[in-house]
Design a protein around this motif. Structure first.
Motif, PDB file in Angstrom:
ATOM      1  N   GLU A  83      57.833  16.979  61.631  1.00  0.00           N
ATOM      2  CA  GLU A  83      58.092  18.408  61.803  1.00  0.00           C
ATOM      3  C   GLU A  83      56.934  19.039  62.566  1.00  0.00           C
ATOM      4  OE1 GLU A  83      58.248  19.733  57.763  1.00  0.00           O
ATOM      5  OE2 GLU A  83      60.169  18.731  57.370  1.00  0.00           O
ATOM      6  N   LEU A  84      57.278  19.926  63.485  1.00  0.00           N
ATOM      7  CA  LEU A  84      56.272  20.633  64.274  1.00  0.00           C
ATOM      8  C   LEU A  84      56.541  22.125  64.185  1.00  0.00           C
ATOM      9  CD1 LEU A  84      53.933  20.656  66.388  1.00  0.00           C
ATOM     10  CD2 LEU A  84      55.691  20.405  68.144  1.00  0.00           C
ATOM     11  N   THR A  85      55.546  22.878  63.723  1.00  0.00           N
ATOM     12  CA  THR A  85      55.668  24.335  63.644  1.00  0.00           C
ATOM     13  C   THR A  85      54.419  24.965  64.245  1.00  0.00           C
ATOM     14  OG1 THR A  85      54.718  24.354  61.410  1.00  0.00           O
ATOM     15  CG2 THR A  85      57.134  24.317  61.580  1.00  0.00           C
ATOM     16  N   GLN A  86      54.563  26.225  64.646  1.00  0.00           N
ATOM     17  CA  GLN A  86      53.428  26.937  65.228  1.00  0.00           C
ATOM     18  C   GLN A  86      53.407  28.382  64.738  1.00  0.00           C
ATOM     19  OE1 GLN A  86      53.402  27.371  69.542  1.00  0.00           O
ATOM     20  NE2 GLN A  86      51.188  27.546  69.538  1.00  0.00           N
ATOM     21  N   THR A  87      52.207  28.855  64.414  1.00  0.00           N
ATOM     22  CA  THR A  87      51.971  30.268  64.124  1.00  0.00           C
ATOM     23  C   THR A  87      50.969  30.761  65.161  1.00  0.00           C
ATOM     24  OG1 THR A  87      50.088  29.880  62.644  1.00  0.00           O
ATOM     25  CG2 THR A  87      52.297  29.863  61.637  1.00  0.00           C
ATOM     26  N   GLU A  88      50.567  32.012  65.053  1.00  0.00           N
ATOM     27  CA  GLU A  88      49.560  32.520  65.991  1.00  0.00           C
ATOM     28  C   GLU A  88      48.242  31.774  65.857  1.00  0.00           C
ATOM     29  OE1 GLU A  88      48.775  36.667  66.524  1.00  0.00           O
ATOM     30  OE2 GLU A  88      50.878  37.151  66.123  1.00  0.00           O
ATOM     31  N   GLN A  89      47.910  31.361  64.629  1.00  0.00           N
ATOM     32  CA  GLN A  89      46.625  30.707  64.383  1.00  0.00           C
ATOM     33  C   GLN A  89      46.671  29.183  64.474  1.00  0.00           C
ATOM     34  OE1 GLN A  89      47.945  32.912  62.005  1.00  0.00           O
ATOM     35  NE2 GLN A  89      46.853  34.651  62.863  1.00  0.00           N
TER      36      GLN A  89
END
Length: 167
Positions: A83-89
């Motif tokens: 799984e690959l996720t991204q937030t601003e940080q």
């Protein structure tokens, strides 16, 4: 030798912009092909492109080592999820298997060079205990973290967290 280079900092980190989705999709495709020998599948889930500036080669090695371990230890006829996720940080890569997990006392040691949870089993399978140490050093060179946790229903989760904006 690779580990020694990573630890000594002898290799300058060659940074370039690349898409982690493309990188992980390629690794998952290769791992899925190998996993089929045991009736297993490797799945990949991402919301879209995740651009990162760093060493594509080092992060490919890190992710490949973790994914291959997950395939190696997941139960026959089961699956591995990436799984690959991204937030601003942060950017988070999670690899989840359906294997036996790891004793709680060994979780922090998994990323030490030459550490193996089950020496006899790993000797038979050809493991040297260096792959996760290389993954750890590669991730840390990108100012990221890598950790392992047991899944509540069985299996292991390895989580790689990288900063979203690496210059």
């Amino acid at each position: 030798l690779s580990l020694t280079r990573l630890e000594s900092g002898a290799s300058e980190l060659q940074r370039q912009q690349f898409d982690l989705v493309e990188l992980l999709a390629t690794l998952v495709k290769d791992a899925d092909f190998e996993a089929k020998n045991r009736g297993c599948q490797v799945f990949f889930n991402s919301d879209g492109p995740v651009h990162f500036r760093g060493s594509e080669e080092l992060l490919a090695r890190a992710a490949e080592n973790v994914i291959r371990n997950a395939v190696k230890y997941t139960a026959d006829n089961s699956s591995v999820s990436v799984e690959l996720t991204q937030t601003e940080q942060n950017i988070c890569i999670r690899i989840l298997d359906q294997g036996p997990g790891v004793p709680e006392a060994a979780l922090d040691k998994l990323f030490e060079p030459f550490y193996r949870v089950a020496d006899a089993r790993d000797r038979q399978s050809g493991g040297t205990g260096i792959g996760l140490a290389i993954a750890d050093r590669s991730v840390r060179l990108h100012t990221g973290t890598i950790k392992a946790m047991n899944r509540s229903g069985g299996g292991l989760i390895v989580e790689i967290v990288l900063p979203s904006n690496v210059n």
